[in-house]
Each structure stands twice: as structure tokens, then as C-alpha cells.
Write an enzyme that holds these catalytic residues in place. Structure first.
Site, PDB file in Angstrom:
ATOM      1  N   ARG A  68      26.828  32.850  -6.076  1.00 20.73           N
ATOM      2  CA  ARG A  68      26.705  31.739  -7.021  1.00 20.73           C
ATOM      3  C   ARG A  68      28.060  31.079  -7.274  1.00 20.73           C
ATOM      4  O   ARG A  68      28.126  29.883  -7.567  1.00 20.73           O
ATOM      5  CB  ARG A  68      26.119  32.235  -8.349  1.00 20.73           C
ATOM      6  CG  ARG A  68      24.619  32.494  -8.323  1.00 20.73           C
ATOM      7  CD  ARG A  68      24.105  32.799  -9.711  1.00 20.73           C
ATOM      8  NE  ARG A  68      22.649  32.818  -9.762  1.00 20.73           N
ATOM      9  CZ  ARG A  68      21.944  32.634 -10.873  1.00 20.73           C
ATOM     10  NH1 ARG A  68      22.555  32.421 -12.024  1.00 20.73           N
ATOM     11  NH2 ARG A  68      20.638  32.668 -10.845  1.00 20.73           N
ATOM     12  N   VAL A  69      29.122  31.864  -7.198  1.00 23.97           N
ATOM     13  CA  VAL A  69      30.463  31.328  -7.447  1.00 23.97           C
ATOM     14  C   VAL A  69      31.309  31.525  -6.200  1.00 23.97           C
ATOM     15  O   VAL A  69      31.596  32.658  -5.814  1.00 23.97           O
ATOM     16  CB  VAL A  69      31.131  32.023  -8.657  1.00 23.97           C
ATOM     17  CG1 VAL A  69      32.537  31.465  -8.875  1.00 23.97           C
ATOM     18  CG2 VAL A  69      30.296  31.834  -9.909  1.00 23.97           C
ATOM     19  N   ASP A 129      20.904  24.716  -5.647  1.00 27.96           N
ATOM     20  CA  ASP A 129      22.322  24.680  -5.273  1.00 27.96           C
ATOM     21  C   ASP A 129      23.141  24.090  -6.412  1.00 27.96           C
ATOM     22  O   ASP A 129      22.765  23.074  -6.997  1.00 27.96           O
ATOM     23  CB  ASP A 129      22.486  23.832  -4.004  1.00 27.96           C
ATOM     24  CG  ASP A 129      23.736  24.172  -3.230  1.00 27.96           C
ATOM     25  OD1 ASP A 129      24.736  24.546  -3.864  1.00 27.96           O
ATOM     26  OD2 ASP A 129      23.701  24.058  -1.984  1.00 27.96           O
ATOM     27  N   ARG A 219       8.867  -3.198   9.158  1.00 32.28           N
ATOM     28  CA  ARG A 219       9.204  -4.574   9.566  1.00 32.28           C
ATOM     29  C   ARG A 219       9.203  -5.514   8.368  1.00 32.28           C
ATOM     30  O   ARG A 219      10.024  -6.416   8.279  1.00 32.28           O
ATOM     31  CB  ARG A 219       8.206  -5.056  10.620  1.00 32.28           C
ATOM     32  CG  ARG A 219       8.389  -4.416  11.997  1.00 32.28           C
ATOM     33  CD  ARG A 219       7.232  -4.763  12.913  1.00 32.28           C
ATOM     34  NE  ARG A 219       5.990  -4.141  12.451  1.00 32.28           N
ATOM     35  CZ  ARG A 219       4.775  -4.534  12.837  1.00 32.28           C
ATOM     36  NH1 ARG A 219       4.633  -5.562  13.648  1.00 32.28           N
ATOM     37  NH2 ARG A 219       3.697  -3.906  12.393  1.00 32.28           N
ATOM     38  N   TYR A 220       8.269  -5.301   7.452  1.00 37.02           N
ATOM     39  CA  TYR A 220       8.206  -6.075   6.210  1.00 37.02           C
ATOM     40  C   TYR A 220       7.235  -5.372   5.267  1.00 37.02           C
ATOM     41  O   TYR A 220       6.634  -4.354   5.616  1.00 37.02           O
ATOM     42  CB  TYR A 220       7.781  -7.521   6.468  1.00 37.02           C
ATOM     43  CG  TYR A 220       6.499  -7.702   7.253  1.00 37.02           C
ATOM     44  CD1 TYR A 220       5.259  -7.649   6.627  1.00 37.02           C
ATOM     45  CD2 TYR A 220       6.533  -7.949   8.630  1.00 37.02           C
ATOM     46  CE1 TYR A 220       4.090  -7.811   7.342  1.00 37.02           C
ATOM     47  CE2 TYR A 220       5.360  -8.107   9.353  1.00 37.02           C
ATOM     48  CZ  TYR A 220       4.147  -8.038   8.704  1.00 37.02           C
ATOM     49  OH  TYR A 220       2.987  -8.199   9.417  1.00 37.02           O
ATOM     50  N   LYS A 281     -10.814  -1.171   4.327  1.00 32.92           N
ATOM     51  CA  LYS A 281     -10.197  -2.479   4.566  1.00 32.92           C
ATOM     52  C   LYS A 281      -9.534  -2.912   3.261  1.00 32.92           C
ATOM     53  O   LYS A 281     -10.186  -2.912   2.206  1.00 32.92           O
ATOM     54  CB  LYS A 281     -11.274  -3.494   4.999  1.00 32.92           C
ATOM     55  CG  LYS A 281     -10.715  -4.817   5.510  1.00 32.92           C
ATOM     56  CD  LYS A 281     -10.008  -4.630   6.858  1.00 32.92           C
ATOM     57  CE  LYS A 281      -9.642  -5.953   7.510  1.00 32.92           C
ATOM     58  NZ  LYS A 281     -10.814  -6.690   7.988  1.00 32.92           N
ATOM     59  N   HIS A 282      -8.273  -3.265   3.322  1.00 35.02           N
ATOM     60  CA  HIS A 282      -7.521  -3.681   2.139  1.00 35.02           C
ATOM     61  C   HIS A 282      -7.638  -2.663   1.007  1.00 35.02           C
ATOM     62  O   HIS A 282      -7.895  -3.005  -0.145  1.00 35.02           O
ATOM     63  CB  HIS A 282      -7.963  -5.073   1.677  1.00 35.02           C
ATOM     64  CG  HIS A 282      -7.696  -6.140   2.687  1.00 35.02           C
ATOM     65  ND1 HIS A 282      -6.468  -6.318   3.270  1.00 35.02           N
ATOM     66  CD2 HIS A 282      -8.511  -7.083   3.224  1.00 35.02           C
ATOM     67  CE1 HIS A 282      -6.519  -7.322   4.136  1.00 35.02           C
ATOM     68  NE2 HIS A 282      -7.759  -7.796   4.129  1.00 35.02           N
ATOM     69  N   GLY A 311     -10.892  -4.533  12.301  1.00 34.12           N
ATOM     70  CA  GLY A 311      -9.488  -4.474  11.931  1.00 34.12           C
ATOM     71  C   GLY A 311      -9.199  -3.508  10.801  1.00 34.12           C
ATOM     72  O   GLY A 311      -8.162  -3.600  10.130  1.00 34.12           O
ATOM     73  N   ASN A 424     -13.603  -3.259 -11.016  1.00 33.39           N
ATOM     74  CA  ASN A 424     -14.875  -2.622 -11.303  1.00 33.39           C
ATOM     75  C   ASN A 424     -15.612  -2.298 -10.008  1.00 33.39           C
ATOM     76  O   ASN A 424     -15.613  -3.089  -9.069  1.00 33.39           O
ATOM     77  CB  ASN A 424     -15.745  -3.541 -12.167  1.00 33.39           C
ATOM     78  CG  ASN A 424     -15.296  -3.590 -13.612  1.00 33.39           C
ATOM     79  OD1 ASN A 424     -14.979  -2.578 -14.197  1.00 33.39           O
ATOM     80  ND2 ASN A 424     -15.294  -4.778 -14.194  1.00 33.39           N
ATOM     81  N   ARG A 444     -18.652  -6.150 -14.034  1.00 36.52           N
ATOM     82  CA  ARG A 444     -19.455  -5.136 -13.365  1.00 36.52           C
ATOM     83  C   ARG A 444     -20.754  -5.741 -12.813  1.00 36.52           C
ATOM     84  O   ARG A 444     -21.268  -5.294 -11.782  1.00 36.52           O
ATOM     85  CB  ARG A 444     -19.745  -3.997 -14.340  1.00 36.52           C
ATOM     86  CG  ARG A 444     -20.169  -2.697 -13.664  1.00 36.52           C
ATOM     87  CD  ARG A 444     -19.979  -1.528 -14.605  1.00 36.52           C
ATOM     88  NE  ARG A 444     -18.575  -1.337 -14.914  1.00 36.52           N
ATOM     89  CZ  ARG A 444     -17.690  -0.696 -14.150  1.00 36.52           C
ATOM     90  NH1 ARG A 444     -18.093  -0.179 -12.999  1.00 36.52           N
ATOM     91  NH2 ARG A 444     -16.441  -0.574 -14.502  1.00 36.52           N
ATOM     92  N   PHE A 479     -18.655   3.162 -17.393  1.00 35.39           N
ATOM     93  CA  PHE A 479     -19.958   2.906 -18.021  1.00 35.39           C
ATOM     94  C   PHE A 479     -20.369   1.443 -17.907  1.00 35.39           C
ATOM     95  O   PHE A 479     -19.536   0.558 -17.700  1.00 35.39           O
ATOM     96  CB  PHE A 479     -19.965   3.360 -19.482  1.00 35.39           C
ATOM     97  CG  PHE A 479     -18.979   2.649 -20.387  1.00 35.39           C
ATOM     98  CD1 PHE A 479     -19.083   1.294 -20.683  1.00 35.39           C
ATOM     99  CD2 PHE A 479     -17.953   3.367 -20.990  1.00 35.39           C
ATOM    100  CE1 PHE A 479     -18.192   0.660 -21.527  1.00 35.39           C
ATOM    101  CE2 PHE A 479     -17.053   2.739 -21.848  1.00 35.39           C
ATOM    102  CZ  PHE A 479     -17.173   1.389 -22.113  1.00 35.39           C
ATOM    103  N   HIS A 530      -7.075   1.122 -10.322  1.00 33.46           N
ATOM    104  CA  HIS A 530      -6.524  -0.225 -10.364  1.00 33.46           C
ATOM    105  C   HIS A 530      -5.426  -0.413  -9.332  1.00 33.46           C
ATOM    106  O   HIS A 530      -4.912   0.549  -8.801  1.00 33.46           O
ATOM    107  CB  HIS A 530      -5.972  -0.534 -11.752  1.00 33.46           C
ATOM    108  CG  HIS A 530      -7.053  -0.615 -12.802  1.00 33.46           C
ATOM    109  ND1 HIS A 530      -7.291   0.393 -13.703  1.00 33.46           N
ATOM    110  CD2 HIS A 530      -7.978  -1.570 -13.058  1.00 33.46           C
ATOM    111  CE1 HIS A 530      -8.296   0.051 -14.491  1.00 33.46           C
ATOM    112  NE2 HIS A 530      -8.740  -1.129 -14.112  1.00 33.46           N
TER     113      HIS A 530
END
Length: 530
Positions: A68-69, A129, A219-220, A281-282, A311, A424, A444, A479, A530
Site C-alpha cells: 500500500r505504501v 489504487d 463519423r457523426y 426502427k428508430h 433498413g 405513449n 394514448r 393507465f 421517453h
């Protein structure tokens, strides 16, 4: 910035990961560098026939307290922190017999790996460490004069500079190395602090930090004008960050985000119980199904919304076989992710040169804890992972009619999927396959109607006489605040409903279900996403 080369005359090496160590040390000696080292690192260097001074010779103190030391000493930190051009610092070095250390090579005790293997509390603490981070921070602070290396992949950059600058490093390199050093200690401390919070069951620590190791620059980001990169955290949860990419183009930001969504959803389906497929998708599932095998599960999932699946991302919960590979490659797909794949399946996918194939080695545990984070202006939100699984929920029948066995089976399936659809959410399911999904709507009612409309479109494409929502069940992630959303589902043909319950108008919704002979169960658990 003027690039001031600094000659390396003395280096201190203390590493846990000894890959490339001997070769690097031998190259340093070739440039006339004196080597100082500690413990096992010193032994490895000496065993290679190289001259090395143990740090105890430098400090005049032996390693103690189980190691340790050993480096927490003025002759180490003075050698790292002394400003070479400061007369007062130089005089102090002479007065106290402190020799300069021009290069520090340290990689830290493997704390993250120790936690990952499930070690006990005491063992994890011993792999925190102390001397390493202290030296790294000292050397990084004094980067005007000292170079600091925190991982083996930077050895070559240092050696290249020693060759190019007659045994010296440039300020530009030292600054880059210093920036990396601080980032490494920050990530290390973040891993330790999060481990402590988890062990102590501290849900809201006063300070929260996250750290990660770069997997790849991207790339982006979501859009071409945004920059992005992909980082791995200490969490070893199987998924895009841990998977082996067998083939295909480089993953994009959106590919990674969608693949994560797909793989987290497929993890809800126990591979020992059933074959399953998720198409995303998405970041939203557009088709999910169970089947006797992967190819039948895929075809059922695809039938839900074949237009959106084009896709998309395909996730499987079992080793991909040749039949599944042939079916998936019939249309344009961006990514396939599975725990594994047969050699024949890999060869089939290889014919689609740009199709990315990821093999994750396993499935994430949907019941496992963990944290998720989301940035907001001026801060970030942290929450525990949604680890609620419908199989663990006691379904409460709230209508006069109870769902039959087939309906209960499909209700659990639908609620399993709804957990992974943006709110929703409305999910229609029939025979262990989604037949209509409404995602991310402000109302909803709209989610219910959009899902029904998608089912109608699918029926037209499949040349069915009626949409598969007729005789289906439906899941809502939260609900129904009014009866109208549930009635829209009934209008689409649903015969049974699963929802969390908890609305002040639950009685109104239950009465509407009873009036239409609909079975409804409450889970008591909400799945907002979300």
C-alpha cells in the site's frame, strides 16, 4: 504554443498490465534512460536482463503494508512535480537529494475487472489504487516537463518522439498524454464511487460521475453536423458495446442506439423457453414475435410492419442459424445482433457486404440492476434501470370476465414488448406476435388508432380479409386516463387488455370493458419510456 522538447533521462514504470512492458523498457534503455520500478514490474524488467532500480532504492524506504505504501514519498513526487526551470524547485531537489523523473508509466490496479468478476468487498477495496492515481496526477500537472503514459497503446508514440527528437518528447505530446491521464483517473474514480454507492445502497449520492473508455470515434451523431463517439463503461452488460462485429460497415450513432434498443427488448424473451425476434426502427420495435424457431419468429415479426422493417435492426435471442440468416437477408437490414451465429449463417450474411453482424456472446439480464442517465440543460438525470419483468407480476383481473389461457399468454407477451416502446404506447398482439404497435404519441387514443391503422396496412399487404387486431389482446404501457383509449382498442378488435391501472377513472374504464365483454388485468407496474 511553442513545442519545447524535454529529454527523458529517468523513467518510473509501475504497471498492472504488463503487455509490451519489456519491449518498451528495452527501447527506453536504448535511448539512455535510467529505469526505476516497483514490485512485479521491476521483477519483470530485471528478468529480461535490463538494469532497473527498485523504487525502494530511490526513496530509502521499503515497500510496506502489503504494497500500500511504496511511491507516496517526496523523492517520487518531488521528482515528478519539480518545475525544471524554477530555481527554487531545482535548489530544493539538490538540498533533499531528489532526482528528476521525466517519464511516468502507470496503469492502475484492475479495480473495474475485479468488480466485474464478482469479487467480494474486501478484494475490491484492495484493488483501489492510491499511489498510481497520485503519481499520474502529479506527472500530468507537470506536463511541461514530464510525460505520463497510462496505457500500453501509447508506448509507440513516446518511442517515435524519442527517435525523432534525440531522446526527447514534445510539449504537444505531453499535453495530449496529460489530458488522457486525467480522463483515466476520472473514469477510475467514477467506477469506484459508483461501486461504493451500489454496495452501500446509496440511491442518490451527493456526487455522481460516469466514465468510459473510447470504443470508436463515430463519423457523426444523430445528424451529420453533430460529432459523436462510442464509449464503454465498466458495466459488462452484453450488447452493442461488448459485441464482436463480424462484418459490415462501421456502426453509426443511430445504428448503435437502435441496436441497443433491439437487444434490450429481445432479452425479455428467455432463450431456453422460446425462440424470439425483435425488429427495431428508430429505437422502437416495429415487429416482435416468438416462434418454434428463429426463422418462424422472424417471419411473424416481419409481418407486423414490413414497411418499417426495411433498413431496420434485427435482434435474435438464440444462435442465428442458416435458415434465419437467409430469411433476414431477403430485405435490406442495417444490423443483425445475436448471442452467436453458426458458420453457415455467417457465410450467408457475408454475401451482404454492408450488413453489420454483431455477436454479443450472451443476452443481458432484464432483471439486473444498473443505472441509466440522460443529459438535460445544466445537468443530467440518473435512474435505476427498468428491471420489472411481467413474469414476476401478479396480474389482477378487474373485469367480470377473466382472460382465458391464450389471452393471458398473449397479454404477458404484449406487456413485455410495451416496456420497450416509446410512450405513449399501445401494442396489439395475437398468437405471440405483435400485430400493431403505436409508439411515442402524445395521446394514448392516437397510439391505439395508429397501431390499428398499421395492422390494417399489414393485412392489406398480406391480403387478409381483416386485420389481425381482430381477436387480439392489447397492452398499454401506462393507465388509460379515460375510457376512450381503451374503447379505440376494442373498436380495433381487441378482446383483452393489460395495463398498469392507477387512474382516478379506473372504474369508468373497467365499466366500459365490462359493457363490451372485454377482459382486463392490472399489473400495478408502469413502463413509461421517453
Amino acid at each position: 504554443m511553442t513545442d519545447r522538447p524535454r529529454r527523458i533521462t529517468r523513467a518510473l514504470l509501475s504497471v498492472s498490465d504488463k503487455s509490451g512492458l519489456v519491449e518498451f523498457a528495452r527501447a527506453l534503455v536504448g535511448h539512455g534512460v535510467e529505469l526505476v520500478s516497483t514490485g512485479g514490474t521491476a521483477k519483470a524488467i530485471a528478468a529480461a536482463g535490463l538494469n532497473v532500480k527498485d523504487v525502494a532504492e530511490l526513496t530509502g524506504f521499503p515497500e510496506m503494508m502489503d504494497g500500500r505504501v511504496k511511491t507516496l514519498h517526496p523523492k517520487v513526487h518531488g521528482g515528478l512535480l519539480a518545475i525544471r526551470g524554477n530555481a527554487e524547485h531545482v535548489n530544493a531537489m539538490k538540498a533533499h537529494g531528489i532526482a528528476p523523473i521525466d517519464l511516468l508509466v502507470v496503469n492502475l490496479y484492475p479495480f473495474e475487472a475485479t468488480v466485474d468478476k464478482g469479487a467480494g468487498f474486501a478484494e475490491c477495496v484492495e484493488n483501489i489504487d492510491i499511489g498510481g492515481p497520485a503519481m499520474i496526477r502529479a506527472a500530468a500537472k507537470n506536463h511541461e516537463d514530464v510525460a505520463v503514459v497510462v496505457e500500453a497503446q501509447d508506448y509507440q508514440a513516446v518511442l517515435d518522439e524519442l527517435v525523432a527528437h534525440q531522446g526527447a518528447t514534445t510539449l504537444s505530446l505531453r499535453r495530449r498524454l496529460a489530458a488522457k491521464a486525467y480522463a483515466r483517473t476520472a473514469a477510475y474514480d467514477a467506477a469506484i464511487s459508483n461501486w461504493f454507492a451500489r454496495e452501500l445502497k446509496t440511491e442518490t449520492p451527493d456526487f455522481r460521475a460516469f466514465g468510459g473508455r473510447l470504443i470508436q470515434p463515430l463519423r457523426y451523431g444523430e445528424n451529420p453536423h453533430q460529432t459523436a463517439a462510442f464509449y464503454r463503461t465498466p458495466d459488462s452488460r452484453p450488447g452493442a458495446a461488448t459485441a464482436r462485429q463480424v462484418q459490415g460497415r462501421e456502426l453509426s450513432y443511430n445504428n448503435i442506439n437502435d441496436t441497443d434498443a433491439a437487444y434490450e427488448c429481445i432479452a425479455e424473451f428467455d432463450a431456453a423457453r422460446t425462440a424470439a425476434c425483435v425488429i427495431v426502427k428508430h429505437a422502437n420495435p416495429c415487429g416482435v414475435a416468438e416462434g418454434a424457431d428463429l426463422v418462424s419468429a422472424y417471419r411473424k415479426a416481419l409481418a407486423c410492419d414490413s414497411t418499417s422493417a426495411y433498413g431496420g435492426i434485427v435482434a435474435l435471442n438464440r444462435t442465428m442459424d442458416a435458415e434465419a440468416a437467409r430469411a433476414i437477408t431477403e430485405i435490406f437490414t442495417e444490423v443483425i445482433i445475436a448471442p452467436d451465429a453458426t458458420e453457415e449463417a455467417i457465410a450467408i450474411v457475408a454475401a451482404r457486404r454492408n450488413l453489420r453482424l454483431l455477436l454479443a456472446g450472451g443476452l443481458p439480464d432484464p432483471r439486473a440492476g444498473g443505472l441509466t442517465a440522460k443529459t438535460v440543460a445544466g445537468g443530467f438525470l440518473v435512474q435505476s434501470r427498468d428491471d420489472a419483468v411481467v413474469d414476476d407480476m401478479a396480474l389482477k383481473v378487474v373485469t367480470r370476465r377473466a382472460p382465458n389461457e391464450a389471452e393471458v399468454r398473449d397479454l404477458r407477451f404484449a406487456f413485455r414488448v410495451a416496456k420497450h416502446v416509446k410512450s405513449n404506447t399501445i401494442v396489439y398482439a395475437r398468437d405471440l406476435a405483435t400485430v400493431g404497435i403505436g409508439a411515442g404519441q402524445m395521446s394514448r387514443v392516437d397510439a391505439a388508432r395508429i397501431a390499428a391503422r398499421k395492422a390494417l396496412d399489414a393485412a392489406n399487404e398480406l391480403k387478409l380479409t381483416e386485420p389481425l387486431t381482430r381477436g387480439s389482446v392489447v397492452a398499454s404501457d401506462a393507465f388509460f386516463p379515460f375510457a376512450d383509449g381503451m374503447l379505440a382498442c376494442v373498436e380495433a378488435g381487441a378482446t383483452a387488455v393489460i395495463q398498469p391501472g392507477g387512474s382516478v377513472r379506473d372504474d369508468e374504464v373497467i365499466k366500459a370493458a365490462d359493457d363490451h365483454g372485454i377482459a382486463m388485468v392490472f399489473t400495478g407496474v408502469r413502463h413509461f419510456r421517453h
